[in-house]
Design an enzyme around this catalytic site. Structure first.
Site, mmCIF file in Angstrom:
data_model
loop_
_atom_site.group_PDB
_atom_site.id
_atom_site.type_symbol
_atom_site.label_atom_id
_atom_site.label_comp_id
_atom_site.label_asym_id
_atom_site.label_seq_id
_atom_site.Cartn_x
_atom_site.Cartn_y
_atom_site.Cartn_z
ATOM 1 N N LYS A 22 0.827 -1.216 0.000
ATOM 2 C CA LYS A 22 0.000 0.000 0.000
ATOM 3 C C LYS A 22 0.855 1.257 0.000
ATOM 4 O O LYS A 22 0.634 2.178 -0.789
ATOM 5 C CB LYS A 22 -0.936 0.018 1.228
ATOM 6 C CG LYS A 22 -1.886 -1.163 1.299
ATOM 7 C CD LYS A 22 -2.782 -1.090 2.514
ATOM 8 C CE LYS A 22 -2.063 -1.130 3.856
ATOM 9 N NZ LYS A 22 -1.279 -2.376 4.065
ATOM 10 N N GLU A 90 -1.692 5.140 6.148
ATOM 11 C CA GLU A 90 -2.166 4.579 7.433
ATOM 12 C C GLU A 90 -3.481 5.235 7.855
ATOM 13 O O GLU A 90 -3.696 5.558 9.027
ATOM 14 C CB GLU A 90 -1.093 4.766 8.522
ATOM 15 C CG GLU A 90 0.249 4.147 8.194
ATOM 16 C CD GLU A 90 0.241 2.616 8.180
ATOM 17 O OE1 GLU A 90 -0.781 1.996 8.539
ATOM 18 O OE2 GLU A 90 1.284 2.050 7.773
ATOM 19 N N GLN A 92 -6.309 4.154 8.337
ATOM 20 C CA GLN A 92 -7.184 3.413 9.263
ATOM 21 C C GLN A 92 -7.115 3.936 10.687
ATOM 22 O O GLN A 92 -8.030 3.709 11.481
ATOM 23 C CB GLN A 92 -6.840 1.910 9.257
ATOM 24 C CG GLN A 92 -5.563 1.502 9.986
ATOM 25 C CD GLN A 92 -4.291 1.675 9.147
ATOM 26 O OE1 GLN A 92 -4.368 2.052 7.986
ATOM 27 N NE2 GLN A 92 -3.137 1.382 9.730
ATOM 28 N N CYS A 146 0.910 -14.946 1.378
ATOM 29 C CA CYS A 146 0.712 -15.691 2.631
ATOM 30 C C CYS A 146 2.036 -16.310 3.072
ATOM 31 O O CYS A 146 2.683 -17.025 2.297
ATOM 32 C CB CYS A 146 -0.356 -16.770 2.450
ATOM 33 S SG CYS A 146 -0.580 -17.784 3.928
ATOM 34 N N HIS A 181 -5.446 -19.567 5.946
ATOM 35 C CA HIS A 181 -4.462 -19.653 7.030
ATOM 36 C C HIS A 181 -4.599 -18.557 8.082
ATOM 37 O O HIS A 181 -3.787 -18.468 8.994
ATOM 38 C CB HIS A 181 -3.039 -19.658 6.443
ATOM 39 C CG HIS A 181 -2.703 -20.973 5.812
ATOM 40 N ND1 HIS A 181 -2.387 -21.105 4.479
ATOM 41 C CD2 HIS A 181 -2.670 -22.222 6.327
ATOM 42 C CE1 HIS A 181 -2.157 -22.387 4.205
ATOM 43 N NE2 HIS A 181 -2.328 -23.080 5.304
HETATM 44 P P1 ADP Z 1 2.193 -1.975 3.195
HETATM 45 O O1 ADP Z 1 2.233 -0.477 3.177
HETATM 46 O O2 ADP Z 1 0.954 -2.536 2.504
HETATM 47 O O3 ADP Z 1 2.360 -2.576 4.551
HETATM 48 P P2 ADP Z 1 4.773 -1.753 1.865
HETATM 49 O O4 ADP Z 1 4.536 -1.004 0.587
HETATM 50 O O5 ADP Z 1 5.347 -0.984 3.000
HETATM 51 O O6 ADP Z 1 3.410 -2.496 2.300
HETATM 52 O O7 ADP Z 1 5.750 -2.991 1.624
HETATM 53 C C1 ADP Z 1 5.543 -3.953 0.624
HETATM 54 C C2 ADP Z 1 6.796 -4.812 0.573
HETATM 55 O O8 ADP Z 1 6.870 -5.669 1.694
HETATM 56 C C3 ADP Z 1 6.860 -5.745 -0.600
HETATM 57 O O9 ADP Z 1 7.330 -5.104 -1.746
HETATM 58 C C4 ADP Z 1 7.848 -6.818 -0.106
HETATM 59 O O10 ADP Z 1 9.180 -6.487 -0.412
HETATM 60 C C5 ADP Z 1 7.729 -6.749 1.408
HETATM 61 N N1 ADP Z 1 7.130 -7.941 2.001
HETATM 62 C C6 ADP Z 1 7.486 -8.482 3.186
HETATM 63 N N2 ADP Z 1 6.709 -9.543 3.509
HETATM 64 C C7 ADP Z 1 5.835 -9.706 2.497
HETATM 65 C C8 ADP Z 1 4.742 -10.603 2.229
HETATM 66 N N3 ADP Z 1 4.407 -11.578 3.097
HETATM 67 N N4 ADP Z 1 4.044 -10.465 1.084
HETATM 68 C C9 ADP Z 1 4.373 -9.486 0.207
HETATM 69 N N5 ADP Z 1 5.386 -8.587 0.402
HETATM 70 C C10 ADP Z 1 6.099 -8.686 1.527
HETATM 71 MG MG MG Z 2 2.272 0.916 4.751
#
Ligand code: ADP
Ligand code: MG
Length: 206
Positions: A22, A90, A92, A146, A181
């Site tokens: 995101k 963020e 939410q 997952c 899961h």
């Molecule tokens: P969000 O803001 O949705 O939490 P971010 O944009 O900060 O996500 O981060 C996405 C990155 O997190 C992906 O590009 C990947 O490198 C890393 N990542 C770590 N764990 C996972 C996962 N289980 N599935 C997908 N990406 C993951």
């Molecule tokens: Mg984020």
């Protein structure tokens, strides 16, 4: 306060579980707007201090300067006259006032991009997201992977024991999980069944 009025405003919402990308997607949209010479301002709730209090930061360490806010209405007084894109990460963590605030901005011609968790660690719709998703012009529901099976993950599993509704954390506290899961310790609490649904469910357990 910028009181921009020309043009067509819009609201885009990027939602999904933790690690779905995101923040990465929000940063990408802001960067593209900047290439188009549109001034963008980025905001986030001040509660999100996980990496930095004045930046939005992705798990991949991409980052952007952001103004922390205690309340959604503070956005108005921070806006510059030439701002065209308002991005909020963020989302939410804000209360429902954010729905009214972003609607106002979109009606005033701003392009608003919000990113946030659609579900909390219990699998329940998170704060203002239902309202934001309903009034959005465009919704991107994106997935992580997952950690147990590699399928598309739509849920955020809390893997530490805590009764706190909000627990700021990272990989030590949360994992992305697919629907199969995702485990919540009390399914009844997750989305409670009323008597009528319960009776029908028990009559047709599948
Ligand atoms: P969000 O803001 O949705 O939490 P971010 O944009 O900060 O996500 O981060 C996405 C990155 O997190 C992906 O590009 C990947 O490198 C890393 N990542 C770590 N764990 C996972 C996962 N289980 N599935 C997908 N990406 C993951
Ligand atoms: Mg984020």
């Amino acid at each position: 306060m910028g009181i921009y009025r020309a043009g067509h405003g819009s609201l885009e919402v990027i939602c999904g579980p933790m690690f779905s990308g995101k923040t990465t997607e929000l940063i990408r949209r802001v960067a593209r707007a900047q290439i188009a010479k549109q001034r963008a301002q980025v905001f986030k709730p001040s509660i999100d201090s996980r990496y930095d209090s004045e930046k939005v930061v992705g798990h991949d360490s991409g980052c952007l300067k952001a103004t922390p806010l205690d309340r959604p209405t503070e956005i108005f007084r921070h806006l510059y006259d030439n701002t065209r894109l308002v991005a909020i990460d963020e989302v939410q963590f804000f209360d429902n006032d954010i729905v009214v605030v972003v609607n106002k901005l979109a009606c005033r011609g701003y392009r608003v991009v919000c990113a946030g968790l659609d579900l909390d660690y219990r699998g329940i719709p998170f704060g203002p997201l239902p309202g934001l998703l309903s009034i959005a012009d465009e919704v991107s529901k994106i997935h992580a992977i997952c950690t147990l099976c590699g399928a598309e993950a739509s849920r955020t599993q809390r893997i530490v024991d805590s009764g706190d509704a909000v627990l700021l954390g990272e990989k030590e506290a949360y994992e992305a999980r697919c629907r199969a899961h995702f485990e919540y310790f009390n399914e009844e609490e997750m989305l409670p069944l009323n008597e009528e649904i319960k009776a029908d469910w028990e009559a047709h357990p599948g």
